[in-house]
Design an enzyme around this catalytic site. Sequence first.
Site, short mmCIF file in Angstrom:
data_model
loop_
_atom_site.label_atom_id
_atom_site.label_comp_id
_atom_site.label_asym_id
_atom_site.label_seq_id
_atom_site.Cartn_x
_atom_site.Cartn_y
_atom_site.Cartn_z
N LYS A 187 0.79 -1.35 0.18
CA LYS A 187 -0.15 0.02 -0.11
C LYS A 187 0.94 1.21 0.10
CE LYS A 187 -0.81 0.66 5.02
NZ LYS A 187 0.17 1.76 5.08
N THR A 188 1.86 1.11 0.75
CA THR A 188 2.86 2.35 0.70
C THR A 188 3.46 2.65 -0.80
OG1 THR A 188 3.45 1.92 2.84
CG2 THR A 188 4.93 3.42 1.67
N GLN A 220 -7.60 -4.78 9.53
CA GLN A 220 -6.53 -4.30 10.48
C GLN A 220 -7.04 -3.44 11.19
OE1 GLN A 220 -2.37 -4.66 8.89
NE2 GLN A 220 -3.39 -4.90 6.74
N ASP A 274 -3.81 7.84 4.57
CA ASP A 274 -3.21 6.52 4.91
C ASP A 274 -4.15 5.92 6.21
OD1 ASP A 274 -1.75 4.27 4.73
OD2 ASP A 274 -0.10 5.16 5.62
N GLU A 275 -3.99 4.41 6.18
CA GLU A 275 -4.77 3.77 7.33
C GLU A 275 -5.98 4.51 7.43
OE1 GLU A 275 -3.20 1.29 8.18
OE2 GLU A 275 -1.11 1.34 8.11
N ARG A 333 2.14 -10.52 10.41
CA ARG A 333 3.52 -9.80 10.75
C ARG A 333 4.73 -11.04 10.02
NH1 ARG A 333 2.01 -5.83 9.57
NH2 ARG A 333 0.15 -6.85 9.35
#
Length: 746
Positions: free
Chosen positions: A46-47, A269, A238-239, A624
């Site tokens: 996503k970044t 998330q 973002d997020e 993770r």
Amino acid sequence: MRNCITLQQMNMRSRDYLEELSQVQRQAVECVEGPLLIIAGAGSGKTKVLTHRIAYLLQKGVQPENILALTFTNKAANEMKARISQIVESDKAYRLRMGTFHSIFARILRSEAGLLGWPTQFTIYDKSDSKSALRACIKELQLDDKQYPVNEVQARISMAKNNLLTASAYLSDLSVTAEDAARFKPRIADIYRLYAQKCRQSGVMDFDDLLLYTNVLFRDFPQVLEKYQSWITHILVDEYQDTNFAQYLIVKKLAQHHRNLCVVGDDAQSIYAFRGARIENILNFTKDFPEAASYRLEQNYRSTQTIVNAANSVIKNNLEQLKKECFSQAPIGEKIDQIKAYTDHDEANMVVGSLVNRHSVSRASYDDFAILYRTNAQSRVFEESLRKRNIPYKIWGGFSFYERAEVKDMLAYLRLIVNPKDDEALKRIINVPARGIGETTLQRAQIAAIANGTSLWELITLADLEPFGIKPATQQKLRSFTSLLSEFSLRQWDSDAYNFAMEVAERTGYLTELKSDLSLEGRVRMENMDEFFNSIKSYSQTEEELSTIHTFLSNVALITEVEQTDNQTEPRVNLMTMHAAKGLEFKYVYIVGLEENLFPSALSCFSQRELEEERRLFYVAMTRAKTALTLSWAQSRYRWGTLTHNPTSRFLKEVDPFCMGTSVLNKEKPKPLQRMNPIPFPVVSPFTGASPTQYREGQRVEHDRFGVGQILSIEGNSTSDQKAVIAFDQCGTKTILLKFAKIKIL
């Protein structure tokens, strides 16, 4: 039909960086007209999509000043700027309006402060400053700080501001004030009013005010809102799943004119509801913007197929979600390991043993390993197990267990009882909890002690302290304090370490103080205190078996000394809560404590909404892992010194069995005579030992923890210090202090 820019319109430099993207990533980057929802699964890049999208806008002629990019951390904003500057001219990248919600809105408020009656150069309180100001308000209103713990008051006011309730609105909201009354805290509205008044008088805003007053500004001054709406042509968030109500409204208002709003996030998330995050913001995006396009980034570039499939099998059980099916084209990878232990100590030893073995075989760095747990208090047993093997580690987002404030407070009480001349211990807890012994009194006592060459304790136990400027009323408070601790000092050998420490915590009022704080921070402190007493209980059952406060304190001192002298630059195993792990990745991940009432948390088991957030937290923890994932749990663990039974977490049962390897079982037999009822508070059957005078060499005996063994020798002359060396059938040879041991003669 919106205008999606085509590849033919791009120059050569653009073509190079766009070719790094997958087809769906590229589509999300190139569709720059109108609202857009990018659902980005874990490890889906996503970044990269965000940075490439901003670079694409800049190369298409959008001015940096017209782009607003909002993140949740300065680190994320700086990293994105750095990446963008590698694609476009660096001066363009650094002219972007990019930063955290709070930093961007603080700039807007400074520009428009006069309209709201605030000085342009208002200062900003951090959390600590805010607490200090709230304490002053509680004192000024003559309220009991035990009834109104500052952490709980701060959390309540913060939640109100995030939901756009000003002090006056809070006071007039009957449902909110009724809830406060039900919590026996009816004056929070008055505290909020006084705090808001003092902040305005001082020209100060706290972090929550930055969001609250930006909303007030846009609500009350439409011309200002119109200025920023026309100025900002493209917004990226973002997020987005982590935004609260205040952030949501600001973004929605700013995007109303151009409607070029791109939000990136993953509902799976969304794990910060306790901070005010609302999953509805991302779930309802297409309702707010019906014309919105949406893209799903479903390929996971981080983890093996097995890990991704396992995570999918868990999260599909949530009802509140945007459907997606994440996949990985990495190798299938190894099955997920399982570790089943009898106790939390066994779990820690088995996890660390597995970690050591994997480290040796894989030749990976310790930095590649992470142990994730639900609560901070769980770190203790893993810290101790790692230290025993001389394995370096670091705690993320907090202090090592014995460095946490509440743990250090209790250690200071015990140190002072054992050694009244310990000035540092006395200074730490003389007014904790508050006894009306202020800094001025303490400073005068310190000066007098230095002048007379005595310890602080010796000084404050003198018959008359008036010559040192300490008034009779304060002397009485000091007498009460020293009298209680002197009593404990005389009795320090009369009971086992656990019961002695528990009595100290209760009679000094420290435990009551902790229990009164119902905020999230207060609950964490209580969890740490629970684990502190468990550490004493556990220490009394190690091979030393010297269950005294003295030996326990010596052991802790050695532990903390190792931490302080440790080399901070070497690679180290990562220990952190699952919340702290969000956004990070490691080759090898151990998720521990997978038991009901621990994970999922006991507080979440009665609400479908909260249970689903716990499941999302498990999903975050699982994703993770890049190479291998291990799940572990214990059948029993101590709670306030009592061994309790813990059923396996429901989440563990939701993992696709095809992804799971064979369980690794503890080889040690279950502890004898520990009959336990189901959770939450099992009753342990009593285990009464013989008198120390009855033991003889050669006898077969049974210990309540170590099981059956034979006494090899007995050392010591008096019953108070007699120790037995016992060879246990299952646990090896241990030395036990007979005064406190529970051993039956067979």
